[in-house]
Write a protein that holds these residues in place. Structure first.
Motif, PDB file in Angstrom:
ATOM      1  N   LEU A 175      53.589 -21.778  29.250  1.00  0.00           N
ATOM      2  CA  LEU A 175      52.939 -20.462  29.318  1.00  0.00           C
ATOM      3  C   LEU A 175      53.486 -19.656  28.162  1.00  0.00           C
ATOM      4  O   LEU A 175      54.668 -19.304  28.133  1.00  0.00           O
ATOM      5  N   VAL A 225      53.960 -16.413  26.116  1.00  0.00           N
ATOM      6  CA  VAL A 225      53.873 -14.964  26.313  1.00  0.00           C
ATOM      7  C   VAL A 225      54.510 -14.280  25.113  1.00  0.00           C
ATOM      8  O   VAL A 225      55.536 -14.730  24.602  1.00  0.00           O
ATOM      9  N   ALA A 256      52.236 -12.569  31.649  1.00  0.00           N
ATOM     10  CA  ALA A 256      51.610 -13.891  31.665  1.00  0.00           C
ATOM     11  C   ALA A 256      50.318 -13.850  32.474  1.00  0.00           C
ATOM     12  O   ALA A 256      49.284 -14.374  32.046  1.00  0.00           O
TER      13      ALA A 256
END
Lengths: 611, 219
Positions: free
Chosen positions: B137, B139, B190
């Motif tokens: 993820l 970010v 996120a």
């Protein structure tokens, strides 16, 4: 705290200034409160929380049974925007209660350029701006502070003014309100009774009439109001209330320290200085009381710095005794003692050396004028020799930074006086070359000039202000005569000082101008981020008011002045005499060399003037 | 050196890290507990807070290290005297000697609340759980010199559970708080970045407890 506010706080700068909950904040049980006062400071939290007057009166009112005084400050622009978007009316920090729901709304006004903040705060609170629009006994708006010695520009908005020192009069005023509320008086009855309290000025009880040429013709007292209102003073400062339990801000404020007043009033009589005349007579606190209050305040607050403040610290008779005692306490307890406003005399030089801690602050002088001739005109008794001797001492002691403050546009000023500033600065540089202990580090001389603003209740209250163009010409002339790289010269832009001159000596015809400027977004005028000169110029135009009338016109000696009904103790005859001496270039020695007969001692009944 | 455990709640959550240090220095002074000062040109009281807390975040597990000058004062008394002189929302829970080395502090248990004024969108808990089950993820994170840097936050999350209410989602997460550090607010970033339709009306975080690498409570 509401959920809405919880959501706004993460989006604004320095949210801690909007939450309250600081150490020593006063909380009371609303069920026990008969009168609540929203005490508004017309500037940001950081400025207002540093204000000693507000600190004192907050304590005075909260000492009263059944009275709860709560603080309100002007929000910064980001918070104001959020409040307007979400329809949140201005609230008080202690309880979160909306200002519009308070019995009394008080303002302390120390600076002319916060007038729009007063209106903006009332508007944010949802309180009608004009006194005549507020019909009930609630939302009673009153104001005090040094600016209210000419209350007229705000006459439309404020129900009544409390003139002078408020330790005693505020109690009388709030007690009267307590009775009025209990007995269900009308607003008119309350104002009528309030106007009988010495020091209370109710502007709606005075009708202003004008001559065809626009000058004031007559001020007619109505409803039996007194012809003049005399400011209040506290005679015995040793016995006066002083809060040794101060609110300690949880976020950094401008003066983040304890503060003690050594004395009130000033013996000097610099002819441009409003505080110097309007704060007379001179009354001192004894060193014993000060020492006790200092220790109590420091122990209670946990501050690591304390300032001894006054208009001219070196003139405090107990200074040696007090600083000796304070220094030993401060050294033992790791506390910084700061003693500003020292004169350039021998004792002060010694004291300065003693106070010198790890951080070496700069050396600051305010000669105000560049030549001895002009310093005599303004009665600023600081000689070139004193400045240079102090500089020599400091330079040999390792100082390498000097700040010098001057004014341009003083009465009788010529180009020779302007260039005298450059000459004086040059001599400071030569002194450094001769005496500096370490030349490698270089010297920095900061020179700043301000645009002279004639103020009410001073010998210069009738003077013309020079035009902004002429002021700038003098600034440039001076700038062209600084040759050294050590010199950094800053001059104030003329815009704010011109507006200050208008509002300081303004009359009731300025009310609509201030309202119009505020309506068009003028606020936080003392802040570069927000000051917008054009809004003001447009407001003058829209209201048909000529700012030049209050600035470059000058006031006639036989003219009725808007602030004539306000008696600050110093007589008009004395001011006229001082003005004449100014033009003759004759100094008036300070009060310690013989009373010059200003008249302020007439305010005293129990004690003598300490001059 | 002594250590104290304190909580920061209510109105006090809006006090910034630097202001909080000053606030404690003053509280020590009021409580007549003199702090030792750092040596050097500009001596400062020796207090340090383990993990600076963002403004607006509440916590019940803050650590502050300090050293006192002069006669020894029992820990319990320090605790009592400080609490008498602190502000609403800041409370000392415990004062003790021999705190563990701060470098062993690794994990933070936190609660991130996402508020949805119009109700939690359907399928949101599942979507959020699936999001944090991914391998990567990315970010954006603000760097020290004010630039932006993309960062994979998954390796910094040890565990994460989603709890759903009617108008809010709660993420109970165990994240790394030192070497590397994950600011729990990035969990919200996120969601906003990958699942923009689940952008909450408002969100806030709370620190619940701190642990070492082995998930033992850190003191």
């Amino acid at each position: 705290m509401t959920d809405l506010l919880q959501r706004i706080l993460p989006t604004v700068q320095k949210p801690a200034r909007y939450t309250g909950g600081e150490y020593n904040e006063i909380q009371k049980d609303p069920a026990q409160v008969r009168v609540d006062v929203a005490f508004c400071f017309p500037d940001t939290y950081e400025i207002g929380m540093s204000n000693v007057g507000m600190r004192i009166l907050y304590g005075v009112m909260n000492e009263m049974d059944g009275v709860w005084c709560q603080r309100v400050f002007a929000p910064w622009g980001d918070m104001e925007e959020a409040m307007r978007r979400q329809d949140i009316p201005l609230w008080a920090l202690e309880s979160g209660k909306a200002v519009k729901d308070f019995d009394m709304i008080a303002f302390t006004i120390g600076y002319e350029m916060c007038y729009t903040n007063i209106l903006n705060m009332l508007n944010l609170a949802g309180v009608p701006l004009y006194a005549r629009e507020r019909k009930g006994l609630n939302q009673m708006v009153f104001a005090g502070g040094v600016c209210t010695f000419n209350p007229e520009p705000l006459a439309d908005f404020i129900d009544f003014f409390s003139l002078g020192e408020g330790e005693e009069s505020t109690v009388e005023i709030v007690s009267l309100y307590d009775r009025a509320k209990a007995e269900g008086w009308s607003k008119e009855t309350f104002l009528l009774e309030a106007s009988k309290i010495p020091g209370v000025y109710v502007p709606s009880f005075y009708a202003h009439k004008y001559n065809p040429d626009g000058t004031l013709a007559e001020i007619v007292p109505l409803h039996g109001a007194p012809r003049t209102v005399t400011k209040r003073i506290v005679e015995d400062l040793d016995k006066a209330y002083y809060p040794t339990k101060m609110i300690v801000a949880s976020t950094e404020i401008v003066h983040d320290r304890a503060n003690l007043e050594l004395f009130r009033g000033c013996v000097r009589g610099c002819r441009f200085c409003q505080a110097g005349f309007s704060c007379r007579p001179v009354r001192k606190k004894s060193p014993e009381v000060l020492y006790r209050q200092a220790v109590e305040t420091l122990e209670d607050s946990g501050h690591n710095e304390i300032t001894l403040s006054s208009l001219s610290t070196s003139d405090y008779r107990g200074l040696k005794e007090l600083t000796d005692e304070m220094l030993s306490y401060c050294v033992d307890n790791r506390i910084n003692l700061s003693v500003p406003s020292l004169r350039a005399d021998n004792f002060s030089r010694e004291l300065m050396m003693k106070l010198r801690t790890q951080r070496k602050s700069g050396l600051t002088f305010a000669p105000e004028a560049g030549t001895q001739r002009l310093r005599d005109v303004i009665n600023k008794n600081l000689t070139e020799e004193e400045i240079l001797t102090t500089c020599a001492n400091a330079f040999s002691g390792g100082w390498d930074h000097v700040k010098l403050y001057f004014m341009l546009g003083l009465p009788t000023e010529t180009d020779e006086d302007v260039l005298g500033i450059a000459e004086l600065v040059h001599k400071v540089i030569l002194t450094w070359k001769e005496h500096a202990s370490n030349k490698k580090r270089g010297l920095r001389v900061h020179v700043a000039t301000a645009y002279f603003v004639p103020k009410p209740h001073t010998p210069f209250q009738w003077e013309k202000q020079i035009t902004p163009e002429e002021y700038l010409r003098r600034c440039h002339l001076l700038k062209d005569h600084f040759y050294s790289k050590s010199v950094e010269y800053n001059y104030h832009t003329p815009d704010i000082s011109r507006l200050e001159a208008v509002t300081a000596r303004g009359d009731r015809r300025l009310g609509p101008v201030i309202a119009e400027a505020a309506r068009n977004g003028a606020k936080l005028d003392g802040w570069d981020e927000y000051f917008n000169y054009q809004i003001w110029m447009d407001a003058f135009k829209a209201c048909g008011v000529d700012p030049d009338y209050y600035t470059i016109r000058g006031f006639g000696e036989d003219e009725l002045l808007p602030w004539d009904p306000i008696d600050v103790g110093v007589g008009k005859k004395f001011l006229l005499r001082e003005r004449k001496r100014a033009y003759e270039g004759i100094i008036t020695p300070d009060c310690r060399h013989g009373c010059s007969g200003c008249g302020a001692n007439g305010l005293l009944q129990e004690v003598e003037c300490d001059a | 050196m002594l250590r104290l455990l304190f909580e920061k709640k209510g109105r006090a959550v809006w006090i910034s890290h630097l202001d909080l240090m000053r606030l404690f220095q003053r509280a020590f002074k009021r409580a007549e507990l003199p702090l030792t000062h750092t040596q050097g040109f500009n001596p400062r009281p020796s207090v340090s807070i383990a993990l600076p807390l963002s403004v607006g975040v509440e916590s019940s597990c803050e650590l502050l290290d300090f050293t006192l000058e002069g006669a020894e004062v029992p820990c319990q008394e320090i605790c009592r005297r400080l609490n008498e002189k602190l502000v609403e929302g800041i409370r000392v829970l415990q004062v003790y000697e021999d705190g563990r080395k701060l470098k062993d502090l690794r994990l933070l248990s936190c609660r991130v609340t996402l508020e949805y004024d119009n109700g939690v969108p359907s399928g949101a808990p599942e979507a959020v759980s699936a999001l944090f089950a991914r391998q990567e993820l990315l970010v954006e994170k603000r760097t020290k010199n004010n630039g932006m840097k993309e960062q994979n936050i998954i390796p910094m999350i040890r565990s994460l559970q989603v709890e759903a209410g009617e108008k809010h989602l709660v993420l109970n997460a165990l994240v790394y708080c030192q070497n590397p550090t994950l600011n729990p607010a990035l969990l919200v970033s996120a969601i906003e970045g990958y699942l923009p339709e689940l952008t909450p009306s408002f969100s806030h975080c709370a620190r619940l407890e701190i642990y070492d690498e082995q998930e033992q409570v850190f003191r």
